[in-house]
Motif scaffolding. Structure first.
Motif, PDB file in Angstrom:
ATOM      1  N   TYR A   1     -38.992   1.193 -25.395  1.00 14.68           N
ATOM      2  CA  TYR A   1     -38.077   1.216 -26.480  1.00 14.68           C
ATOM      3  C   TYR A   1     -36.798   1.516 -26.066  1.00 14.68           C
ATOM      4  CZ  TYR A   1     -35.795   2.769 -30.955  1.00 14.68           C
ATOM      5  OH  TYR A   1     -35.278   2.817 -32.140  1.00 14.68           O
TER       6      TYR A   1
ATOM      7  N   THR B   1     -42.474   2.847 -36.648  1.00 16.01           N
ATOM      8  CA  THR B   1     -43.530   2.418 -35.703  1.00 16.01           C
ATOM      9  C   THR B   1     -44.696   3.550 -35.316  1.00 16.01           C
ATOM     10  OG1 THR B   1     -42.303   3.296 -33.668  1.00 16.01           O
ATOM     11  CG2 THR B   1     -41.531   1.247 -34.329  1.00 16.01           C
TER      12      THR B   1
ATOM     13  N   TYR C   1     -45.088   1.086 -22.289  1.00  9.24           N
ATOM     14  CA  TYR C   1     -44.369   1.240 -23.601  1.00  9.24           C
ATOM     15  C   TYR C   1     -42.760   0.898 -23.246  1.00  9.24           C
ATOM     16  CZ  TYR C   1     -48.888   2.798 -25.413  1.00  9.24           C
ATOM     17  OH  TYR C   1     -50.286   3.138 -26.003  1.00  9.24           O
TER      18      TYR C   1
ATOM     19  N   TYR D   1     -41.460   6.937 -28.531  1.00  7.79           N
ATOM     20  CA  TYR D   1     -40.195   6.274 -28.049  1.00  7.79           C
ATOM     21  C   TYR D   1     -38.923   7.143 -28.153  1.00  7.79           C
ATOM     22  CZ  TYR D   1     -42.374   1.910 -28.585  1.00  7.79           C
ATOM     23  OH  TYR D   1     -43.411   0.909 -28.551  1.00  7.79           O
TER      24      TYR D   1
ATOM     25  N   SER E   1     -35.217   6.828 -32.603  1.00  3.91           N
ATOM     26  CA  SER E   1     -36.554   6.011 -32.439  1.00  3.91           C
ATOM     27  C   SER E   1     -36.748   5.793 -33.801  1.00  3.91           C
ATOM     28  CB  SER E   1     -37.550   6.613 -31.645  1.00  3.91           C
ATOM     29  OG  SER E   1     -38.134   7.706 -32.574  1.00  3.91           O
ATOM     30  N   ASP E   2     -37.338   4.514 -33.941  1.00  4.49           N
ATOM     31  CA  ASP E   2     -37.592   3.789 -35.303  1.00  4.49           C
ATOM     32  C   ASP E   2     -38.953   4.673 -35.722  1.00  4.49           C
ATOM     33  OD1 ASP E   2     -38.349   2.502 -37.373  1.00  4.49           O
ATOM     34  OD2 ASP E   2     -38.501   0.600 -36.702  1.00  4.49           O
TER      35      ASP E   2
ATOM     36  N   ASN F   1     -40.859   4.200 -21.522  1.00  2.56           N
ATOM     37  CA  ASN F   1     -41.247   5.186 -22.432  1.00  2.56           C
ATOM     38  C   ASN F   1     -42.428   5.960 -22.413  1.00  2.56           C
ATOM     39  OD1 ASN F   1     -39.399   2.950 -23.757  1.00  2.56           O
ATOM     40  ND2 ASN F   1     -38.597   5.033 -24.468  1.00  2.56           N
TER      41      ASN F   1
ATOM     42  N   THR G   1     -36.110  -4.779 -27.796  1.00  2.51           N
ATOM     43  CA  THR G   1     -36.780  -4.131 -29.173  1.00  2.51           C
ATOM     44  C   THR G   1     -37.873  -3.313 -28.616  1.00  2.51           C
ATOM     45  OG1 THR G   1     -37.443  -4.337 -31.283  1.00  2.51           O
ATOM     46  CG2 THR G   1     -38.034  -6.185 -29.862  1.00  2.51           C
ATOM     47  N   ASP G   2     -38.552  -2.754 -29.475  1.00  2.00           N
ATOM     48  CA  ASP G   2     -39.988  -1.951 -29.141  1.00  2.00           C
ATOM     49  C   ASP G   2     -40.858  -2.839 -28.768  1.00  2.00           C
ATOM     50  OD1 ASP G   2     -39.735  -2.004 -32.100  1.00  2.00           O
ATOM     51  OD2 ASP G   2     -41.630  -1.680 -31.872  1.00  2.00           O
TER      52      ASP G   2
ATOM     53  N   ASN H   1     -30.865  -1.588 -22.899  1.00  2.00           N
ATOM     54  CA  ASN H   1     -30.992  -3.205 -23.471  1.00  2.00           C
ATOM     55  C   ASN H   1     -30.597  -4.117 -22.327  1.00  2.00           C
ATOM     56  OD1 ASN H   1     -31.501  -3.415 -26.581  1.00  2.00           O
ATOM     57  ND2 ASN H   1     -30.094  -1.523 -26.432  1.00  2.00           N
TER      58      ASN H   1
ATOM     59  N   TYR I   1     -45.657   4.470 -32.440  1.00  2.00           N
ATOM     60  CA  TYR I   1     -45.524   5.189 -31.279  1.00  2.00           C
ATOM     61  C   TYR I   1     -44.174   5.738 -31.261  1.00  2.00           C
ATOM     62  CZ  TYR I   1     -49.022   1.720 -29.944  1.00  2.00           C
ATOM     63  OH  TYR I   1     -50.406   1.023 -29.954  1.00  2.00           O
ATOM     64  N   SER I   2     -43.715   6.116 -32.539  1.00  2.00           N
ATOM     65  CA  SER I   2     -42.044   6.570 -32.835  1.00  2.00           C
ATOM     66  C   SER I   2     -41.832   7.981 -31.610  1.00  2.00           C
ATOM     67  CB  SER I   2     -41.603   7.020 -34.223  1.00  2.00           C
ATOM     68  OG  SER I   2     -42.555   7.705 -34.771  1.00  2.00           O
TER      69      SER I   2
END
Length: 830
Positions: free
Chosen positions: A110, A75, A108, A81, A71-72, A171, A141-142, A120, A77-78
């Motif tokens: 992700y 962000t 949410y 995610y 997860s990014d 998520n 994307t998130d 995706n 909310y990582s």
């Protein structure tokens, strides 16, 4: 050890401070779920329960818990995610609701790849019991999708429905109570300036939440867990704007905006017009947003005057698209003569086919004001369509194929029962129609105007009498009679559409009527409905549209008026292709409308102020005689010992008295100002606000006044009138309109004065003046007005042959002032 305790104390104190800053509202329902996680997760001081604890809320035949380490981290909310729940069949989250009312639903997303599931590629729908939130939804994307839904039952069922051969995923999830005062039922419908009622029952999707002139505000620093993004990426021309910050100056009023409406960091920063000290600056700051076409949007503007040094210093115009939403905005007046007070304005923008929504602020053209404008914050919320959907596609998810079969069986049974009831209903209706043809079905109950606010008297049917359009009082019509009169509200009988509702042509036994039907699905216009009945039941005047009756059965709001064959004055001036009116016809219409308004102002012990004088509210009968209509915004005037009525500002854009707007003090002179705008509208035959024109021409009143003051009014008149107006008549007409548009009410003439001068302009058009040209100046207003200021109520039509000895002329409805003016303007009378 002491240092450790001190460190612990500091940590606890910091947490408590953070909680105090971010929890102004304590939600009754507060479900936070970290989907797919086996443990609780803390984000921004809020605890999201693990999926193992939240599984009691989920009913799903097939689901998969997924996790990732990719997860990014950038962000907010990582941590949320890193896990997800994959739903491969129709699945429901069911939450008990402890407090009914509006709730956030935040979803949410992700997407990541887990074993054979590539999120995706997921495609699915999400719905509640009453609304479709998402349909054919996929994400690459998130993203956080935020919805606001009014819950009326003791549970919320959130259904995830995968598309064919696909799956759904999630998520994290929030279902949280929202303060009641956050969304109230009091927005303004753009363009019509009418109240939009029904927001309480709308599902909303937050499309944009923007902090103008300030930084991003994360959910930790908002009492309701919202995120506000900077406005830079939405500015059309960044060089026209500058940023201002003065957070410590912000004050919240006792009633209105609160920290839950928006945090101080929003109200304490703004994007400001970059005038660079140039008093001739003339441009707007514009923001542009992508939106889904075909929906209505609730647009909320946040304002706080953190730039002014004194009251009444900042004036600006507010635009949505190319329509002026409010002009001029004076924040110090709206804040009851204070600076730096948090305010917000709500507008409902009608659905359209455009996928762009623009908002702008720009300088007010009010004389003597410095060009400046600000905006502190903005929220754009999509409103559900007539199907209850926020996506435009799909429907509320059904439970299963088995339940579908049960539904079909139940539906057939209900349909059979309904058919029986329908047959009985049709029999009764048919019988009523046959009785009606014999004149035996309708008995009207006189309208009660003295017994409080209610007008819902019981229906009665007998063989007594039928309604007559010539009766002297308004009557209560049964709904079935109104249906019959309008051919069951036949759409081909619609003759007009306004903010209140549609207007139908109707046919009674002895004539044609106009039937104005309010929206039966809401209480929109209830106050206006009652006001119209109460006002018009008191008036009978040949230049006021007569109320024949009303209907309030079945939660309907229906008003029945005399039928005006030639429709609105506006339709004869522009936009409809009707033949052009002659100058003489226009003067006669002005005189008739002035008589009606003069009667309102002087015909009773207390003046009645119309508050919505405009060309669309002046109707024309078969002989083009003018009658003033639409009294839904009318108010009784001040008491004898008072100078004004303090009231919220209402009216129509372009016609609104600027002094009334600034001071919120209503007098008869507010009607005079609006009538002055109508006079120029009649002369120039163009809309009072036309955003398609160059800036200096957009506002008709301002544009016409410039030419009037230059003495060149003939340069801008309706081309159809060029060369067809006597110069003296035009000069008198222009001077009268100019007086009406004086900045201050005390400098404006009364409607009696206006009427006198319009009659004079009419006579100037018919006769050649021989004598001192000064006779034609506006000085006549001061000299002639005492004789027409207070006409009585009785039909005494005698007029003295001596021009300055006018006897009791009643409501001016049956007298032509030509006898008076013939002594003034014809040479043989001198």
């Amino acid at each position: 050890m002491g240092h450790e305790r001190f460190g612990l104390f500091i940590w606890v104190w910091s947490v408590l401070c953070l909680v105090c800053l971010s929890s102004g509202f304590n939600p009754t329902d507060n479900y936070l779920i970290d989907c797919g996680s086996s443990t609780n997760t803390t984000v921004g001081g809020r605890v999201f329960m693990g999926d193992n604890l939240a599984s009691k809320y989920l009913s799903s035949s097939q689901s998969v818990l997924a996790s990732t380490s990719k997860s990014d981290p950038s962000t907010d909310y990582s941590t949320l995610y890193q896990t997800a729940r994959i739903l491969t069949s129709v699945s429901k989250f069911t939450f008990p609701i402890g407090r009914k009312g509006r709730h956030w639903i935040r979803l949410y997303f992700y997407p990541f790849v887990y074993t054979s599931y590539n999120m995706n590629l997921a495609n699915f729908a999400v719905s509640t019991q009453n609304h479709v939130l998402l349909s054919n939804f996929s994400v690459t994307t998130d993203v956080v999708k935020e919805f606001s839904v009014n819950l009326t039952s003791d549970k919320l069922v959130l259904t995830f429905t995968p598309s064919d051969n696909s799956f759904a995923f999630l998520n994290a999830l929030e279902v949280v109570s929202v303060p009641d005062e956050l969304i109230i039922d009091d927005a303004t419908r753009l363009s019509t300036n009418q109240n939009f009622l029904g927001l309480l029952w709308q599902a909303l999707e937050t499309v944009y939440r923007v902090n103008m002139g300030g930084p991003m505000i994360s959910f930790e620093n908002d009492t309701l867990g919202r995120t506000w993004v900077p406005d830079q990426s939405y500015l059309v021309q960044k060089n026209l704007a500058t940023n201002v910050s003065n957070i410590e100056a912000v004050k919240y009023p006792q009633d209105g905006a609160t920290p839950d409406t928006a945090p101080k960091t929003v109200y304490g920063t703004c994007t400001r017009m970059n005038s660079e000290g140039d008093p001739n600056s003339n441009f707007n700051i514009t923001w542009e947003f992508d939106v889904d076409p075909g929906f209505q949007y609730l647009v909320r503007f946040h304002f706080c005057d953190i730039v002014s040094k004194s009251l009444n210093q900042l004036y600006f115009n507010l635009y949505i698209g190319y329509v002026i939403a409010c002009q001029p905005v004076d924040l110090s007046v709206l804040a009851t003569n204070q600076l730096a007070v948090a305010l917000y304005m709500d507008y409902v923008v009608a659905s359209n086919t455009n996928n762009k929504l623009r908002v702008s602020v720009g300088p007010s053209p009010l004389h003597g004001t410095y060009p400046d404008a600000i905006l502190n914050g903005l929220e754009i919320m999509k409103m559900n369509n007539s199907d209850g959907s926020l996506s435009g596609l799909g429907s509320v998810a059904s439970d299963s194929s088995a339940k579908k079969k049960v539904g079909v069986i139940v539906g057939v049974s209900i349909a059979a029962a309904f058919a029986v009831v329908l047959a009985a209903f049709l029999f009764v209706c048919n019988r009523r129609r046959r009785l009606a043809r014999q004149g035996l079905s309708k008995t009207w109950i006189p309208l009660s105007i003295n017994g409080g606010n209610s007008h819902t008297m019981g229906s009665k049917y007998s063989n007594v009498t039928t309604a007559s359009i010539n009766s002297n009082l308004g009557y209560r019509f049964p709904f079935v009679a109104v249906q019959e009169a309008t051919n069951n509200f036949d759409e081909s009988w619609v003759i007009g559409i306004g903010g209140f509702g549609k207007v139908y042509k109707g046919v009674l036994n002895d004539g044609t009527v106009a039937v104005k039907r309010g929206n039966p699905k809401s209480q929109q216009g209830l106050a206006e409905f009652r006001t119209e009945i109460e006002m018009l039941s008191q008036f009978r005047h040949r230049h006021l549209v007569s109320l024949i009756g009303y209907c309030d059965e079945r939660n309907e709001m229906i008003l029945i008026y005399e039928y005006m064959e030639n429709g609105t004055l506006k339709s004869h001036l522009y936009g409809s292709g009707l033949p052009s009116l002659s100058w003489k016809q226009r003067l006669e219409i002005c005189i008739g409308a002035a008589r009606g308004l003069h009667y309102l102002h002087t015909g009773y012990a207390k003046a009645v102020i119309h508050r919505d004088v405009k060309s669309a509210n002046i109707l024309l009968d078969e002989n083009l005689m003018a009658k003033v209509a639409d009294f839904g915004l009318s108010k009784t005037g001040p008491e004898i010992d008072q100078t004004h009525v303090s009231t919220a500002v209402k009216g129509s854009f372009g016609y609104l008295d600027p002094e009334y707007f600034r001071r919120q003090q209503l007098t008869e002179k507010s009607d005079v100002y609006s009538f002055g705008v109508v006079l120029f509208e009649i002369l120039c035959a163009r809309p009072v606000i036309d955003p398609t024109l160059p800036r200096e021409m957009v506002n008709l009143a301002e544009w016409a006044m410039k030419w009037q003051k230059k003495g060149q009014l003939e340069q801008i008149i309706d081309p159809a009138l060029v060369g067809k107006i006597r110069p003296d008549s035009l000069r008198k007409f222009g001077e009268t309109a100019e007086k009406c548009l004086a900045d201050f009410g005390v400098d404006r003439p009364s409607m009696g004065d206006v009427l006198w001068n319009l009659e004079y302009a009419f006579q100037l058009e018919e006769a050649v003046i021989q004598g001192d040209p000064d006779e034609n100046s506006t000085n006549m207003i001061g000299e002639l007005s005492p004789q027409v200021n207070n006409f009585g109520q009785h039909d005494d039509r005698s007029v003295s042959t001596t021009p300055f000895e006018v006897s009791s002329v009643d409501d001016l409805s049956g007298v032509s002032m030509s006898k008076v003016f013939s002594q003034l303007v014809k040479s043989e009378g001198r």
